[in-house]
Design a protein around this motif. Structure first.
Motif, mmCIF file in Angstrom:
data_model
loop_
_atom_site.group_PDB
_atom_site.id
_atom_site.type_symbol
_atom_site.label_atom_id
_atom_site.label_comp_id
_atom_site.label_asym_id
_atom_site.label_seq_id
_atom_site.Cartn_x
_atom_site.Cartn_y
_atom_site.Cartn_z
ATOM 1 N N TRP A 27 1.889 -9.915 0.749
ATOM 2 C CA TRP A 27 2.676 -8.857 1.698
ATOM 3 C C TRP A 27 1.682 -7.437 1.767
ATOM 4 C CZ3 TRP A 27 3.164 -10.849 5.743
ATOM 5 C CH2 TRP A 27 4.556 -12.035 6.004
ATOM 6 N N CYS A 28 1.723 -6.616 0.419
ATOM 7 C CA CYS A 28 1.429 -5.411 -0.236
ATOM 8 C C CYS A 28 0.175 -5.311 -1.055
ATOM 9 C CB CYS A 28 2.135 -4.792 -1.232
ATOM 10 S SG CYS A 28 3.988 -5.370 -1.060
ATOM 11 N N CYS A 55 -2.694 -3.384 0.308
ATOM 12 C CA CYS A 55 -3.071 -1.677 0.400
ATOM 13 C C CYS A 55 -2.888 -1.328 -0.997
ATOM 14 C CB CYS A 55 -2.280 -1.021 2.001
ATOM 15 S SG CYS A 55 -2.446 -2.149 3.421
ATOM 16 N N HIS A 56 -1.875 -1.921 -1.653
ATOM 17 C CA HIS A 56 -1.347 -1.654 -2.615
ATOM 18 C C HIS A 56 -2.141 -2.154 -3.592
ATOM 19 C CE1 HIS A 56 2.016 1.216 -1.344
ATOM 20 N NE2 HIS A 56 1.819 0.311 0.191
ATOM 21 N N ARG A 75 7.944 6.834 -10.680
ATOM 22 C CA ARG A 75 8.469 8.064 -9.429
ATOM 23 C C ARG A 75 9.742 8.176 -9.788
ATOM 24 N NH1 ARG A 75 5.556 8.481 -4.614
ATOM 25 N NH2 ARG A 75 7.501 9.979 -3.982
ATOM 26 N N PHE A 105 13.928 2.203 1.834
ATOM 27 C CA PHE A 105 12.855 2.417 2.666
ATOM 28 C C PHE A 105 12.015 0.728 3.179
ATOM 29 C CE2 PHE A 105 7.936 2.480 1.432
ATOM 30 C CZ PHE A 105 7.381 2.969 2.159
ATOM 31 N N HIS A 125 6.501 1.503 7.180
ATOM 32 C CA HIS A 125 6.842 3.056 6.886
ATOM 33 C C HIS A 125 5.334 3.173 7.583
ATOM 34 C CE1 HIS A 125 5.758 0.838 3.201
ATOM 35 N NE2 HIS A 125 4.995 1.658 3.052
ATOM 36 N N MET A 128 1.624 0.979 7.445
ATOM 37 C CA MET A 128 2.173 -0.313 7.516
ATOM 38 C C MET A 128 2.940 -1.408 8.356
ATOM 39 S SD MET A 128 4.717 -0.047 3.462
ATOM 40 C CE MET A 128 5.727 -2.231 3.288
HETATM 41 C C1 HEC Z 1 -0.955 -1.863 5.564
HETATM 42 C C2 HEC Z 1 -1.523 -1.262 4.237
HETATM 43 C C3 HEC Z 1 0.100 -1.500 3.078
HETATM 44 C C4 HEC Z 1 0.940 -2.679 3.265
HETATM 45 C C5 HEC Z 1 0.308 -3.787 3.677
HETATM 46 C C6 HEC Z 1 1.697 -2.087 2.650
HETATM 47 N N1 HEC Z 1 1.835 -0.440 2.578
HETATM 48 FE FE1 HEC Z 1 3.582 0.299 0.772
HETATM 49 N N2 HEC Z 1 1.931 2.018 1.876
HETATM 50 C C7 HEC Z 1 1.243 2.166 2.763
HETATM 51 C C8 HEC Z 1 1.201 3.335 3.151
HETATM 52 C C9 HEC Z 1 -0.779 3.498 3.654
HETATM 53 C C10 HEC Z 1 1.377 4.682 2.190
HETATM 54 C C11 HEC Z 1 1.300 5.331 1.556
HETATM 55 C C12 HEC Z 1 2.016 6.343 3.236
HETATM 56 C C13 HEC Z 1 2.374 7.760 2.905
HETATM 57 O O1 HEC Z 1 2.156 8.285 2.344
HETATM 58 O O2 HEC Z 1 2.703 7.828 4.065
HETATM 59 C C14 HEC Z 1 2.775 3.523 0.915
HETATM 60 C C15 HEC Z 1 3.525 3.832 0.201
HETATM 61 C C16 HEC Z 1 4.205 3.016 -0.419
HETATM 62 C C17 HEC Z 1 5.112 2.943 -0.948
HETATM 63 C C18 HEC Z 1 5.887 5.084 -1.647
HETATM 64 C C19 HEC Z 1 6.446 5.408 -0.870
HETATM 65 C C20 HEC Z 1 6.558 6.746 -1.038
HETATM 66 O O3 HEC Z 1 8.042 7.679 -0.510
HETATM 67 O O4 HEC Z 1 5.775 6.985 -1.519
HETATM 68 C C21 HEC Z 1 6.422 2.266 -1.607
HETATM 69 C C22 HEC Z 1 7.548 1.946 -2.621
HETATM 70 C C23 HEC Z 1 5.428 1.019 -0.970
HETATM 71 N N3 HEC Z 1 4.070 1.565 -0.492
HETATM 72 C C24 HEC Z 1 6.014 -0.311 -0.974
HETATM 73 C C25 HEC Z 1 5.242 -2.065 -0.422
HETATM 74 C C26 HEC Z 1 5.666 -2.549 -0.447
HETATM 75 C C27 HEC Z 1 6.507 -3.692 -1.826
HETATM 76 C C28 HEC Z 1 4.568 -3.827 0.597
HETATM 77 C C29 HEC Z 1 4.918 -5.184 0.182
HETATM 78 C C30 HEC Z 1 5.475 -5.413 1.052
HETATM 79 C C31 HEC Z 1 3.443 -2.253 0.703
HETATM 80 N N4 HEC Z 1 3.998 -1.467 0.630
HETATM 81 C C32 HEC Z 1 2.681 -2.910 1.820
HETATM 82 C C33 HEC Z 1 0.578 1.050 3.109
HETATM 83 C C34 HEC Z 1 0.763 0.222 2.949
#
Ligand code: HEC
Length: 104
Positions: A36-37, A40-41, A63, A74, A79, A82
């Protein structure tokens, strides 16, 4: 009276240490993260490609300003940028366990 205090203390401790959040499985969390993540990550050391402007899981794990209670909250809500992933409490606990395991 002291019985009530002990009970209140117990409830507080169990709320704060949250068995619901601590019972996650890192192995399961890793599979969830890869599924799932990872689009992007950067979720683990084996991965080569991810979006450059998205924090890696290793950096999220380090962090200090992101305690697990906040991370859990969160992850319960979508978010920005996302997709709306509906993770269950168990899945969130698993992903958190995985992120925690990256901290070493
Ligand atoms: C479509 C792209 C995408 C996917 C898929 C995604 N993320 Fe993210 N995520 C982002 C982006 C873009 C940011 C930075 C958001 C921002 O800076 O506002 C982020 C930031 C975060 C952060 C940091 C929040 C913070 O306060 O800095 C966390 C924790 C996180 N993601 C967890 C996850 C997890 C766990 C998954 C899978 C279950 C996931 N993300 C899937 C795009 C994604």
């Amino acid at each position: 009276m002291s019985g009530i205090r002990v009970f209140t203390g117990f409830v507080l401790v169990s709320l704060l240490s949250g068995p619901a959040w601590s019972a996650g499985s890192a192995g399961q969390g890793r599979r969830l993260a890869e599924r799932w993540c990872a689009s992007c990550h950067l979720v683990g050391p084996g991965q080569r490609e991810a979006s450059t402007d998205v924090p890696t899981f290793a950096s999220i794990a380090r962090r200090e300003d992101l305690p697990e209670s906040l991370l859990a909250a969160f992850l319960s809500t979508p978010h920005p940028r996302m997709p709306n992933m509906a993770l269950s409490r168990q899945e969130i606990a698993d992903v958190l366990a995985y992120i925690r395991s990256l901290r070493q």
